[in-house]
Motif scaffolding. Structure first.
Motif, PDB file in Angstrom:
ATOM      1  N   ILE B  36       0.835  -1.209   0.000  1.00 28.62           N
ATOM      2  CA  ILE B  36       0.000   0.000   0.000  1.00 28.62           C
ATOM      3  C   ILE B  36       0.865   1.253   0.000  1.00 28.62           C
ATOM      4  O   ILE B  36       0.668   2.170  -0.795  1.00 28.62           O
ATOM      5  N   ARG B  37       1.890   1.243   0.882  1.00 28.29           N
ATOM      6  CA  ARG B  37       2.699   2.455   1.006  1.00 28.29           C
ATOM      7  C   ARG B  37       3.583   2.675  -0.227  1.00 28.29           C
ATOM      8  O   ARG B  37       3.616   3.751  -0.795  1.00 28.29           O
ATOM      9  N   GLU B  38       4.271   1.604  -0.640  1.00 27.96           N
ATOM     10  CA  GLU B  38       5.309   1.795  -1.665  1.00 27.96           C
ATOM     11  C   GLU B  38       4.784   1.712  -3.098  1.00 27.96           C
ATOM     12  O   GLU B  38       5.423   2.186  -4.010  1.00 27.96           O
ATOM     13  N   THR B  39       3.657   1.065  -3.262  1.00 26.96           N
ATOM     14  CA  THR B  39       3.131   0.993  -4.621  1.00 26.96           C
ATOM     15  C   THR B  39       1.929   1.920  -4.786  1.00 26.96           C
ATOM     16  O   THR B  39       1.959   2.870  -5.560  1.00 26.96           O
ATOM     17  N   ILE B  40       0.910   1.667  -3.971  1.00 27.44           N
ATOM     18  CA  ILE B  40      -0.357   2.366  -4.212  1.00 27.44           C
ATOM     19  C   ILE B  40      -0.263   3.862  -3.845  1.00 27.44           C
ATOM     20  O   ILE B  40      -0.476   4.730  -4.682  1.00 27.44           O
ATOM     21  N   VAL B  41       0.094   4.136  -2.594  1.00 27.97           N
ATOM     22  CA  VAL B  41       0.085   5.529  -2.133  1.00 27.97           C
ATOM     23  C   VAL B  41       1.133   6.352  -2.880  1.00 27.97           C
ATOM     24  O   VAL B  41       0.885   7.487  -3.295  1.00 27.97           O
ATOM     25  N   ASP B  42       2.303   5.762  -3.071  1.00 27.92           N
ATOM     26  CA  ASP B  42       3.375   6.487  -3.768  1.00 27.92           C
ATOM     27  C   ASP B  42       2.941   6.908  -5.166  1.00 27.92           C
ATOM     28  O   ASP B  42       3.142   8.041  -5.581  1.00 27.92           O
ATOM     29  N   ILE B  43       2.344   5.968  -5.882  1.00 32.34           N
ATOM     30  CA  ILE B  43       1.966   6.284  -7.262  1.00 32.34           C
ATOM     31  C   ILE B  43       0.816   7.276  -7.298  1.00 32.34           C
ATOM     32  O   ILE B  43       0.800   8.199  -8.105  1.00 32.34           O
ATOM     33  N   LEU B  49      -4.594   9.605   1.411  1.00 41.88           N
ATOM     34  CA  LEU B  49      -4.274   8.178   1.468  1.00 41.88           C
ATOM     35  C   LEU B  49      -3.029   7.952   2.317  1.00 41.88           C
ATOM     36  O   LEU B  49      -2.931   6.974   3.059  1.00 41.88           O
ATOM     37  N   ALA B  50      -2.069   8.877   2.221  1.00 43.09           N
ATOM     38  CA  ALA B  50      -0.804   8.712   2.922  1.00 43.09           C
ATOM     39  C   ALA B  50      -1.015   8.642   4.428  1.00 43.09           C
ATOM     40  O   ALA B  50      -0.248   8.017   5.150  1.00 43.09           O
TER      41      ALA B  50
END
Lengths: 367, 352
Positions: B36-43, B49-50
């Motif tokens: 969630i943090r490194e793929t979804i939220v980052d993109i 969301l963060a």
């Protein structure tokens, strides 16, 4: 669109309608053999435009409509076999067949009930499916006239060449000309001329109609599907009838030659043999079908799955699609039309199929 | 027994850098948080969301709201002209826009099938981010679930969109009057045909492309230009323009009469439809809408729409008339109005 728009030109169509009106001295009864022609006539308002000049009755030329219910029932039993460990069957079918009712619902119902049914766009797609899934038995539901028989023959040859043993055909191919003759022999026959199905003739040519014309003394005009094609075919029939002539004419020369497509005919002869076949609405039509010949019988799903027993066919009593398919009545004359039988809840195949006469009337006919 | 040793030599090997989605990505542990943090939220680069809180906290809005939800299960995930990522944003944003709302917030629920390549997920999310950025909608909340292989078709997305209704809000199809003019904002059937050709690997040249795109600018432009002369708008998704005409006819009690020759169809869609025996008027669109305007307002509407690249091929296709025997009519070559049917379920390509 190039090659299409010129056959849809309203001004030329109106001129042809006028020409037909000028020719006609009495109402003639013409049968368009193909369901695609029925749709073309109704969709473009041609039938309404010609009212009072010619009566167009709709022939049996929808391969989906005339596929025997017994074949659909068999296909449904095949599709349910994937639940057994020894026969993991995928039934591959053209989209047209999916909604046609058998004795117990359609292939879509079978799918919803857990049957393994897959829609394909060509028989070769079914061969590919078999290649990708060697653990499954892929059966292609081979329906259609002379137009699709070469493609399924090609598929079975491809499977043999590639050494694919988990592929077979449930052959339900039908031949148009024997059905046309059956109609003419009926005591109820009203057909005075035929608009022959252009795409069938593209494969088979029209030479074989010549003895039939001699025998029955009626015009047969090879006709295409676009509005101007249809009007040209009708005008040609009317001219012949008015002048007391009876010949085979080709009003679809851009797609059809006298001998037809020899390569397609060769492959059909190589793989199939003529057989008697039940047609929905017709009963058994003598020489009305094709089946795999002895050399290719090992690809026949009926032989491969010979433990499946054909069950008694249950046809809805109110449905008069047999009479519609034989051109004896028009769809609105059936008591069930538009009431108990609609495209949402079709009783007979002509209401469900995209080429069916009942569906064409339901869709396009202005009351 | 040495407990420290047991903790250090965990017998379960977990690959935190798997190139594919694993069931563990959905089970609330480190892998899930990392995904969630490194793929979804980052993109998606969303502040809300963060925070990774249970709910998005949103500022107060003065006026009434519009809310819509939709699920996207398209196969294949990528098709000429779009992908499930842009589709889920445009689809939801367009539903708000045609309702007379300015799109504000979007939620994004991802249902991932075990085995989906992470790279595919990343590509889809990049597409989501681009579409959200283009339409100005903020992604404020989301959810991720992983289902076992075979339980989904790669990736399903559910969205909910919230927008602020901005005056003048078109009254809707029940307000249609006799004489109202019907306009379609581009060539019809592009999305459905593009997806069908991609799914069935029909090698048509040129490959039809989807019209997947935003209708926000077009709806704003129309409302600005027409004001209350704009009766209703609807993006013509599943069932195509034909389905919208039938729905509007039912709502208004009028017959909607269209002319076949006026309905724009691109050559590639027309070719594919002819080949498959399908009618483009019944095929899905994703960036094309049907609008109805007051009698006499169609010229203004067309001028407004044609000033935007995405609706430059807008055309007037018909008129609302007194109720006839059939709810929707189409006039073809002989000038005789004929019934326009509604297909039963998905249209099936023909045999011959």
């Amino acid at each position: 669109m190039k090659y299409l728009d010129e056959y849809r030109d309203p001004a030329s169509a109106k001129k042809l309608v006028e020409a037909i009106r000028r020719q006609v001295t009495r109402p003639w009864t013409l049968m368009e053999v193909c369901g695609g022609q029925t749709h073309g006539l109704l969709r473009n308002g041609i039938e309404a435009e010609l009212q009072g000049t010619v009566e167009l009755i709709h022939g049996p030329g929808c391969p989906v409509c005339v596929t025997a219910m017994e074949s659909i029932d068999f296909a449904q039993q095949l599709a349910m076999l994937h639940t057994t460990s020894t026969n993991n069957v995928v039934l591959a079918s053209f989209g047209d067949m999916m909604r046609v009712p058998g004795s117990h619902g359609s292939l879509l119902d079978t799918k919803a009930n857990g049957g393994n049914v897959k829609t394909v766009y060509s028989p070769l797609d079914a061969v590919e499916l078999a290649k990708r899934h060697p653990e499954k038995q892929v059966v292609f539901f081979a329906v259609g006239f002379e137009t699709t028989a070469p493609a399924t023959a090609l598929a079975v040859k491809q499977a043999a060449n590639d050494g694919i043993h988990n592929f077979s055909l449930l052959v339900s191919h039908v031949r148009v000309q024997p059905a046309m003759e059956a109609l003419l022999q009926s005591p109820h026959n009203r057909v005075q001329a035929f608009l022959a199905a252009g795409h069938v003739c593209a494969v088979m040519g029209y030479e074989s109609y010549e003895p039939m014309v001699e025998r029955y003394r009626l015009p047969i005009v090879v006709t295409g599907f676009e509005p101007l094609d249809l009007l040209e075919g009708i005008l040609n029939c009317v001219r012949q009838l008015e002048q007391g002539e009876a010949r085979v004419d080709n009003a679809y020369s851009r797609g059809v030659s006298r001998q037809g497509n020899q390569a397609a005919q060769d492959i059909v002869r190589e793989v199939y043999e003529v057989c008697d076949r039940p047609w929905r609405g017709f009963g058994i039509v003598t020489n009305g079908g094709l089946q795999l010949n002895q050399d290719w019988r090992h690809f026949d799903a009926r032989s491969r799955f010979d433990f499946i027993r054909s069950l008694p066919v249950i046809e809805p009593a109110e449905c008069e699609s047999a009479h519609v398919l034989a051109g004896r009545i028009k769809p609105p004359e059936c008591a069930a039309f538009g009431k108990a039988c609609t495209p949402d809840a079709p009783m007979g195949a002509p209401m469900v199929s995209s080429e069916g006469a009942c569906a064409a009337y339901y869709k396009w006919h202005t009351p | 027994m040495n407990q420290t040793s047991w903790e250090l030599h965990c017998p379960v090997a977990v690959n935190n850098d798997s190139p594919r989605v694993m069931l563990a990505h959905g089970e609330g542990g480190r892998m899930m948080r990392k995904l969630i943090r490194e793929t979804i939220v980052d993109i998606l680069s969303s502040e809300s969301l963060a925070e990774m809180d249970d709910a998005a906290r949103l500022p107060a809005i003065d006026g009434p709201l519009a809310m819509t939800t939709d699920s996207f299960v398209v196969s294949p995930l990528f098709f000429p002209g779009g992908d499930i990522g842009s589709l889920c944003v445009y689809g939801t944003v367009n539903d708000l826009a045609v309702s007379g709302a300015k799109p504000l917030y979007l939620t994004l629920s991802l249902i991932l099938e075990e085995g989906l390549p992470i790279a595919v997920l990343q590509e889809v999310l990049q597409s989501v981010a681009r579409a959200a950025n283009q339409t100005g909608i903020k992604i404020v909340a989301g959810d991720t679930k992983v289902v076992p292989r075979g339980a989904a078709d790669g990736l399903f997305i559910n969205t909910t969109g919230i927008g602020e209704l901005v005056d003048p809000v078109p009254p809707g199809p029940q307000a249609l009057c006799e004489g109202d003019e019907l306009i379609v904002t581009g060539p019809v059937g592009r999305h459905g045909i593009a997806v069908l050709c991609a799914r069935e690997e029909l090698a048509l040249q040129p490959a039809p492309t989807s019209d997947c795109g935003s209708l926000v600018a077009a709806t704003m432009q129309l409302r600005h230009r027409l004001g209350t002369r704009l009766r209703t708008m609807r993006d013509a998704t599943r069932g195509g323009v034909g389905a919208v005409l039938h729905e509007w006819s039912e709502s208004s009690g009028l017959t909607l009469a269209v002319n076949e020759k006026d309905i724009p169809v691109s050559p590639d869609v027309r070719g594919a439809s002819e080949l498959l025996g399908l009618d483009p008027i019944h095929i899905a669109n994703e960036g094309t809408m049907l609008i109805a305007v007051e009698s006499g307002a169609s010229e203004d509407a067309l001028e407004a729409l044609r000033s935007l690249p995405e609706t430059q091929y807008s055309a007037k296709i018909g008129t609302a008339i007194t109720r006839q025997a059939t709810p929707v009519t189409i006039t073809r070559m002989f000038g005789r109005p004929q019934p326009l049917d509604q297909p039963q379920g998905a249209p099936q390509p023909r045999i011959c």
